[in-house]
Structure formats: structure tokens, C-alpha cells
Design an enzyme around this catalytic site. Structure first.
Site, PDB file in Angstrom:
ATOM      1  N   ASP A   1     113.824  -6.433  48.233  1.00  0.00           N
ATOM      2  CA  ASP A   1     112.359  -6.570  48.304  1.00  0.00           C
ATOM      3  C   ASP A   1     111.680  -5.231  48.016  1.00  0.00           C
ATOM      4  O   ASP A   1     112.240  -4.175  48.295  1.00  0.00           O
ATOM      5  CB  ASP A   1     111.987  -7.085  49.709  1.00  0.00           C
TER       6      ASP A   1
ATOM      7  N   ASN B   1     109.891  -4.480  44.922  1.00  0.00           N
ATOM      8  CA  ASN B   1     109.693  -4.099  43.514  1.00  0.00           C
ATOM      9  C   ASN B   1     108.204  -4.037  43.150  1.00  0.00           C
ATOM     10  O   ASN B   1     107.762  -3.133  42.440  1.00  0.00           O
ATOM     11  CB  ASN B   1     110.342  -5.133  42.580  1.00  0.00           C
TER      12      ASN B   1
ATOM     13  N   ARG C   1     105.550  -3.595  45.122  1.00  0.00           N
ATOM     14  CA  ARG C   1     104.867  -2.450  45.751  1.00  0.00           C
ATOM     15  C   ARG C   1     105.228  -1.137  45.048  1.00  0.00           C
ATOM     16  O   ARG C   1     104.390  -0.269  44.843  1.00  0.00           O
ATOM     17  CB  ARG C   1     105.248  -2.360  47.244  1.00  0.00           C
TER      18      ARG C   1
ATOM     19  N   HIS D   1     110.414  -4.728  38.820  1.00  0.00           N
ATOM     20  CA  HIS D   1     111.610  -5.572  38.691  1.00  0.00           C
ATOM     21  C   HIS D   1     112.605  -4.930  37.717  1.00  0.00           C
ATOM     22  O   HIS D   1     113.805  -4.921  37.957  1.00  0.00           O
ATOM     23  CB  HIS D   1     111.239  -6.979  38.210  1.00  0.00           C
TER      24      HIS D   1
ATOM     25  N   SER E   1     114.010 -16.691  44.687  1.00  0.00           N
ATOM     26  CA  SER E   1     114.108 -17.792  45.649  1.00  0.00           C
ATOM     27  C   SER E   1     113.476 -19.058  45.086  1.00  0.00           C
ATOM     28  O   SER E   1     112.687 -19.006  44.127  1.00  0.00           O
ATOM     29  CB  SER E   1     113.420 -17.409  46.962  1.00  0.00           C
TER      30      SER E   1
ATOM     31  N   GLU F   1     111.203 -20.500  46.279  1.00  0.00           N
ATOM     32  CA  GLU F   1     109.756 -20.394  46.526  1.00  0.00           C
ATOM     33  C   GLU F   1     109.068 -19.430  45.542  1.00  0.00           C
ATOM     34  O   GLU F   1     107.843 -19.414  45.423  1.00  0.00           O
ATOM     35  CB  GLU F   1     109.482 -19.908  47.962  1.00  0.00           C
TER      36      GLU F   1
ATOM     37  N   TRP G   1     108.768 -19.524  42.473  1.00  0.00           N
ATOM     38  CA  TRP G   1     108.035 -20.181  41.362  1.00  0.00           C
ATOM     39  C   TRP G   1     106.539 -20.152  41.614  1.00  0.00           C
ATOM     40  O   TRP G   1     105.752 -20.350  40.702  1.00  0.00           O
ATOM     41  CB  TRP G   1     108.489 -21.634  41.204  1.00  0.00           C
TER      42      TRP G   1
ATOM     43  N   LEU H   1     135.569  -7.413  43.216  1.00  0.00           N
ATOM     44  CA  LEU H   1     134.381  -7.875  43.950  1.00  0.00           C
ATOM     45  C   LEU H   1     133.896  -9.244  43.446  1.00  0.00           C
ATOM     46  O   LEU H   1     133.820  -9.469  42.234  1.00  0.00           O
ATOM     47  CB  LEU H   1     133.263  -6.844  43.741  1.00  0.00           C
TER      48      LEU H   1
END
Ligand code: FPP
Length: 253
Positions: free
Chosen positions: A24, A26, A28, A41, A69, A71, A73, A135
Site C-alpha cells: 500500500d 503507491n 500517496r 504503481h 483486489s 474491490e 475495480w 520460492l
């Protein structure tokens, strides 16, 4: 191994097996520089590279990144399309390097709404890296924790129906649901950048017993030092899994 011995072993881990990150901040970060949100981003891609390298070096087995997420969209159209273009570009440009480093890539989330070409890029990247044993990198795109749980139950029902069985609610248990989730591994450490103390419909089921580390650092500024602090925080925690501290420390029942 007894259940408590298993919890004691998990409590002694200094390196988390599965780290999940809510990337979280990006927007700001870009705003602070007077730039459009997409600029943040784009800068965030470099932090993704740093996080993946760090996870490989530290021997973390699974890294799950929340990229978009179900949401998200709701965001302005140009930001959404900019993000999708960025994922698509990053997928193609990074996959060879991931492959060279034995990283196995998996995109988790509902891909039914993606364009055919994007779905193909995802499957090609997954196929190329599917036999790698380093990984496991899960990238969550159009992902929601509630969707994941419902989808797991739907998959279980579909499998029963394929076998010609009628649905029997008694077959449902934690192991069966876990196995049908997009990422079945329990999360040991959740990191959230950008300072908010929220789970935001991320891996709801898998986060049941995870430790949570919130950093005020904005995602494009995330680096090895912040990741290391989070891992040290994890190592310092006493993980109890519902037991008492005495049980976890001394093995008493
Ligand atoms: C949240 O910041 C970030 C996102 C919704 C997108 C994350 C995407 C990237 C880091 C790009 C690269 C990713 C991959 C996997 C290649 P925000 O926009 O909510 O920030 P804000 O809280 O400051 O507004």
C-alpha cells in the site's frame, strides 16, 4: 508429532515460511511528488523486485503479494487500465529472470474477467516456471479472501458432482477447504506498508494465525531493511496458536 510439539516447532521458526504483503501507499508516494498515481504503481515494481530477491536470499518458501483486489475495480478507469497494463508488461518482462532464479510463479484470483491475451500471458508464465523448486511467488490479481473461500467450497462441490456423488456437508473440514484455496499455505507473517491497520479482504482464511507487521513506509520505498525489520519482529513473537505461553515454552499440557 503431537499438536503442541508442532506448535512449539512453528514458534521456534526465525524465518517465516509464508510471507504475505499488502503493498500500500503507491498513490500517496506519487502525490507527494506531484505525479499521477500510476507513477507510484510503476515505482512499486522495483520494490516487488527487491522483495522477491530478499525472500529468495532468506529462504522464505512462499511470498504472496496483493497486487489488485476484487474491490480495486472501483478506482478511476484510467488507473485500473494503467494497472492492468503494468501487470501484463511486468509478467512478460520479469518471467525469464524469475525462471532463472528457480522462482515458481502463480497468479491467484478470479481470472474469468480478464482478456484472453492477459489470461494467456498468465498461463504461459505459470507453465514456464511450474517445475521450479525455489520460492513460490503468488501474485494476487482480482483477488478477494471471501471469494477464495466461496470458490474453494464450489470446487469441492464440483468435484463431488463430477464423481457422481451428491453434496454431503459432513465432508467439509479445515484441511479439505485449505487444499482448495488459491494459496493453501497458512501465512506466518503479514506485512502491510502505508501505515493502515487493515486486512482489506486479503487471505482471510490463511491469515488465521499470522503475525502482522505494519510499516509506515510507502510501498515504492519498501526495501531489504524494512523487510529485515519485519522478519526480526516475526522472530521475536511468541506464537501460541490458542495454547498458553507455558505450553509453548515448556511443552506442559
Ligand atoms: C496500493 O497502493 C497498490 C496497488 C493497488 C497496486 C499494487 C501494484 C504494484 C505495486 C505494481 C507492481 C505489481 C506487480 C505484481 C508487478 P494505493 O494505490 O492504494 O496507494 P494509496 O493508499 O497511497 O492511495
Amino acid at each position: 508429532m503431537s499438536e503442541i510439539a508442532e506448535f512449539q516447532q512453528l514458534n521456534r521458526q526465525t524465518v517465516p515460511n509464508h510471507v504475505a504483503i499488502i503493498m500500500d501507499g503507491n498513490g500517496r508516494w506519487a502525490n507527494l511528488r506531484g505525479k499521477p498515481r500510476i507513477f507510484g504503481h510503476r515505482a512499486g515494481v522495483e520494490s516487488v523486485r527487491r522483495a522477491v530477491s530478499f525472500a529468495c536470499e532468506k529462504g522464505i518458501r512462499v511470498l504472496t503479494l496483493f497486487a489488485f483486489s476484487s474491490e480495486n475495480w472501483r478506482r478511476p478507469k484510467d488507473e485500473v487500465s494503467g494497472l492492468m497494463d503494468l501487470f501484463s508488461w511486468a509478467l512478460t518482462s520479469e518471467v525469464k529472470k524469475l525462471h532463472r532464479n528457480q522462482v515458481k510463479l502463480k497468479v491467484i484470483g478470479d481470472r474469468s474477467v480478464f482478456s484472453e491475451s492477459f489470461v494467456k500471458r498468465i498461463s504461459d508464465a505459470e507453465k514456464l516456471t511450474e517445475n521450479n523448486d525455489g520460492l513460490l511467488l503468488n501474485v494476487a490479481v482480482n483477488y478477494g479472501g471471501r471469494w477464495d473461500i466461496i470458490n474453494a467450497v464450489k470446487r469441492i462441490c464440483a468435484e463431488m458432482s463430477d464423481k457422481g456423488e451428491s453434496f454431503d456437508a459432513d465432508v467439509l473440514n479445515e484441511q479439505l477447504v485449505s487444499e482448495h484455496l488459491e494459496a493453501p499455505q497458512d501465512v506466518d507473517l503479514l506485512i502491510r506498508t502505508g501505515g493502515e491497520k487493515r486486512i482489506s479482504n486479503f487471505l482471510l482464511w490463511q491469515l488465521a494465525y499470522s503475525e502482522m507487521y505494519v510499516s509506515d513506509v510507502l510501498w515504492p520505498d519498501f526495501n531489504e531493511e524494512v523487510f529485515q525489520r519485519a522478519v526480526e519482529y516475526f522472530a521475536s513473537r511468541e506464537r501460541r496458536f490458542g495454547c498458553t505461553g507455558e505450553q509453548i515454552r515448556g511443552g506442559k499440557r
